[in-house]
Write a protein that holds these residues in place. Structure first.
Motif, PDB file in Angstrom:
ATOM      1  N   CYS A   1      -4.306  55.572  -1.680  1.00 33.03           N
ATOM      2  CA  CYS A   1      -4.406  54.237  -2.278  1.00 33.03           C
ATOM      3  C   CYS A   1      -3.077  53.584  -2.524  1.00 33.03           C
ATOM      4  O   CYS A   1      -2.921  52.999  -3.582  1.00 33.03           O
ATOM      5  CB  CYS A   1      -5.295  54.004  -3.438  1.00 33.03           C
ATOM      6  N   HIS A   2      -2.132  54.101  -1.899  1.00 35.89           N
ATOM      7  CA  HIS A   2      -0.715  53.748  -2.494  1.00 35.89           C
ATOM      8  C   HIS A   2       0.002  53.025  -1.261  1.00 35.89           C
ATOM      9  O   HIS A   2       1.250  52.400  -1.630  1.00 35.89           O
ATOM     10  CB  HIS A   2       0.115  54.822  -3.206  1.00 35.89           C
ATOM     11  N   THR A   3      -0.667  52.885  -0.226  1.00 36.15           N
ATOM     12  CA  THR A   3       0.040  52.308   1.101  1.00 36.15           C
ATOM     13  C   THR A   3       0.160  50.966   0.924  1.00 36.15           C
ATOM     14  O   THR A   3      -0.992  50.049   0.689  1.00 36.15           O
ATOM     15  CB  THR A   3      -0.694  52.888   2.208  1.00 36.15           C
TER      16      THR A   3
ATOM     17  N   ASN B   1       2.783  58.503  12.990  1.00 38.94           N
ATOM     18  CA  ASN B   1       1.546  58.730  12.121  1.00 38.94           C
ATOM     19  C   ASN B   1       2.123  58.797  10.518  1.00 38.94           C
ATOM     20  O   ASN B   1       1.054  59.183   9.625  1.00 38.94           O
ATOM     21  CB  ASN B   1       0.932  60.139  12.217  1.00 38.94           C
ATOM     22  N   TYR B   2       2.992  58.070  10.178  1.00 44.18           N
ATOM     23  CA  TYR B   2       3.332  58.229   8.737  1.00 44.18           C
ATOM     24  C   TYR B   2       2.375  57.555   7.970  1.00 44.18           C
ATOM     25  O   TYR B   2       2.345  57.861   6.885  1.00 44.18           O
ATOM     26  CB  TYR B   2       5.043  57.385   8.562  1.00 44.18           C
ATOM     27  N   VAL B   3       1.874  56.597   8.561  1.00 51.88           N
ATOM     28  CA  VAL B   3       0.762  55.769   7.653  1.00 51.88           C
ATOM     29  C   VAL B   3      -0.148  56.737   7.053  1.00 51.88           C
ATOM     30  O   VAL B   3      -1.055  56.431   6.285  1.00 51.88           O
ATOM     31  CB  VAL B   3       0.356  54.549   8.350  1.00 51.88           C
ATOM     32  N   ARG B   4      -0.427  57.929   7.966  1.00 51.86           N
ATOM     33  CA  ARG B   4      -1.367  58.937   7.773  1.00 51.86           C
ATOM     34  C   ARG B   4      -1.046  59.729   6.305  1.00 51.86           C
ATOM     35  O   ARG B   4      -2.049  60.396   5.953  1.00 51.86           O
ATOM     36  CB  ARG B   4      -1.763  59.867   8.702  1.00 51.86           C
ATOM     37  N   HIS B   5       0.145  59.780   6.040  1.00 54.37           N
ATOM     38  CA  HIS B   5       0.741  60.354   5.127  1.00 54.37           C
ATOM     39  C   HIS B   5      -0.340  60.456   3.534  1.00 54.37           C
ATOM     40  O   HIS B   5      -0.494  61.429   2.887  1.00 54.37           O
ATOM     41  CB  HIS B   5       1.936  60.487   4.497  1.00 54.37           C
ATOM     42  N   GLY B   6      -0.821  59.268   3.332  1.00 54.01           N
ATOM     43  CA  GLY B   6      -1.883  59.048   2.135  1.00 54.01           C
ATOM     44  C   GLY B   6      -3.068  59.730   2.360  1.00 54.01           C
ATOM     45  O   GLY B   6      -3.368  60.394   1.295  1.00 54.01           O
TER      46      GLY B   6
ATOM     47  N   ALA C   1       5.053  50.365  -8.104  1.00 56.22           N
ATOM     48  CA  ALA C   1       6.132  51.085  -8.527  1.00 56.22           C
ATOM     49  C   ALA C   1       6.912  51.591  -7.126  1.00 56.22           C
ATOM     50  O   ALA C   1       8.209  51.733  -6.962  1.00 56.22           O
ATOM     51  CB  ALA C   1       6.019  52.103  -9.645  1.00 56.22           C
ATOM     52  N   ASP C   2       6.132  52.057  -6.368  1.00 53.57           N
ATOM     53  CA  ASP C   2       6.656  52.754  -4.932  1.00 53.57           C
ATOM     54  C   ASP C   2       7.257  51.693  -4.024  1.00 53.57           C
ATOM     55  O   ASP C   2       7.801  52.044  -3.105  1.00 53.57           O
ATOM     56  CB  ASP C   2       5.294  53.127  -4.183  1.00 53.57           C
ATOM     57  N   LYS C   3       7.045  50.257  -4.226  1.00 51.22           N
ATOM     58  CA  LYS C   3       7.625  49.266  -3.261  1.00 51.22           C
ATOM     59  C   LYS C   3       8.945  49.205  -3.730  1.00 51.22           C
ATOM     60  O   LYS C   3       9.603  48.278  -2.767  1.00 51.22           O
ATOM     61  CB  LYS C   3       6.866  47.919  -3.428  1.00 51.22           C
TER      62      LYS C   3
ATOM     63  N   LEU D   1       2.867  62.881  -7.092  1.00 53.65           N
ATOM     64  CA  LEU D   1       1.999  63.434  -5.995  1.00 53.65           C
ATOM     65  C   LEU D   1       1.694  62.568  -4.949  1.00 53.65           C
ATOM     66  O   LEU D   1       1.501  63.050  -3.810  1.00 53.65           O
ATOM     67  CB  LEU D   1       0.738  63.898  -6.684  1.00 53.65           C
ATOM     68  N   HIS D   2       1.928  61.380  -5.153  1.00 57.63           N
ATOM     69  CA  HIS D   2       1.397  60.449  -4.369  1.00 57.63           C
ATOM     70  C   HIS D   2       1.800  60.492  -2.636  1.00 57.63           C
ATOM     71  O   HIS D   2       1.070  60.032  -1.583  1.00 57.63           O
ATOM     72  CB  HIS D   2       1.637  58.983  -4.696  1.00 57.63           C
ATOM     73  N   ASP D   3       3.127  61.103  -2.323  1.00 55.09           N
ATOM     74  CA  ASP D   3       3.567  61.280  -1.181  1.00 55.09           C
ATOM     75  C   ASP D   3       3.473  62.605  -0.438  1.00 55.09           C
ATOM     76  O   ASP D   3       4.294  62.998   0.219  1.00 55.09           O
ATOM     77  CB  ASP D   3       5.121  60.765  -1.330  1.00 55.09           C
ATOM     78  N   ILE D   4       2.819  63.549  -1.396  1.00 51.93           N
ATOM     79  CA  ILE D   4       2.628  65.066  -0.901  1.00 51.93           C
ATOM     80  C   ILE D   4       2.457  65.235   0.719  1.00 51.93           C
ATOM     81  O   ILE D   4       2.780  66.188   1.371  1.00 51.93           O
ATOM     82  CB  ILE D   4       1.790  65.864  -1.962  1.00 51.93           C
TER      83      ILE D   4
HETATM   84 FE   LIG Z   1       3.998  57.059   0.366  1.00 52.49          FE
END
Ligand SMILES: [Fe+2]
Length: 166
Positions: free
Chosen positions: A73-75, A46-51, A109-111, A27-30
């Motif tokens: 909280c994954h950025t 605005n990519y940083v806004r996806h969270g 894990a996203d990194k 779900l984190h990148d929805i």
């Molecule tokens: Fe992301």
């Protein structure tokens, strides 16, 4: 990304709710979907806004806060109020930090994947170098996550997906 988290759960001695981590991975990148326009162009600025957008979507759909937070909280290795101010990020002024072990693992894990074209897997050392541009505190935060969860072995994943490993 779940494959990476799953591997880290298996090899590290961290105690997490694996089902919750899996849900977070899915779900984190929805929120990214909200950043595509009608022509399918991604709003990179605005990519940083996806969270926060993802958090909003899940909250509206009635998901519990526990799941919404995986989005906001994954950025990076966590964004602080000061980061938002200093980097003039287009985000409401707040801390966006992974707190629970599950949130930390999803963020960590996203990194290990670039999300670039062409896509590639990213080693822990490469990510540490990359994140150093955002300050020593970010490198320290990444090392602390690495100490907790270990570094994933990406060789098989990279080969399986035919993505480079750098
Ligand atoms: Fe992301």
């Amino acid at each position: 990304m779940w494959s990476i988290a799953e591997q880290l759960i298996a090899v590290s001695d961290c105690v997490v709710d694996a089902d919750l981590v899996r849900a977070g991975c899915l779900l984190h990148d929805i929120g990214v979907y909200r950043l595509y326009d009608r022509d399918g162009e991604l709003d990179q600025q605005n990519y940083v806004r996806h969270g926060v957008l993802g958090h909003e979507i899940l909250l509206k759909e009635g998901f519990p806060e526990e799941l919404c937070r995986f989005c906001s909280c994954h950025t990076g290795v966590g964004l602080t109020k000061q980061d938002v101010e200093r980097q003039r990020l287009p985000l409401p002024l707040a801390d966006y930090l992974a707190i629970s072990a599950e949130e930390q693992l999803v963020m960590y894990a996203d990194k290990f994947h670039s999300k670039t074209t062409p896509p590639k897997f990213v080693t822990a050392d490469s990510y540490a170098t990359y994140v150093s541009r955002f300050g020593d505190d970010k490198v320290a935060a990444f090392h602390s996550l690495r100490n907790t969860f270990g570094a994933p072995d990406l060789t098989e994943l990279a080969a399986g997906h035919q993505h480079a490993l750098a």
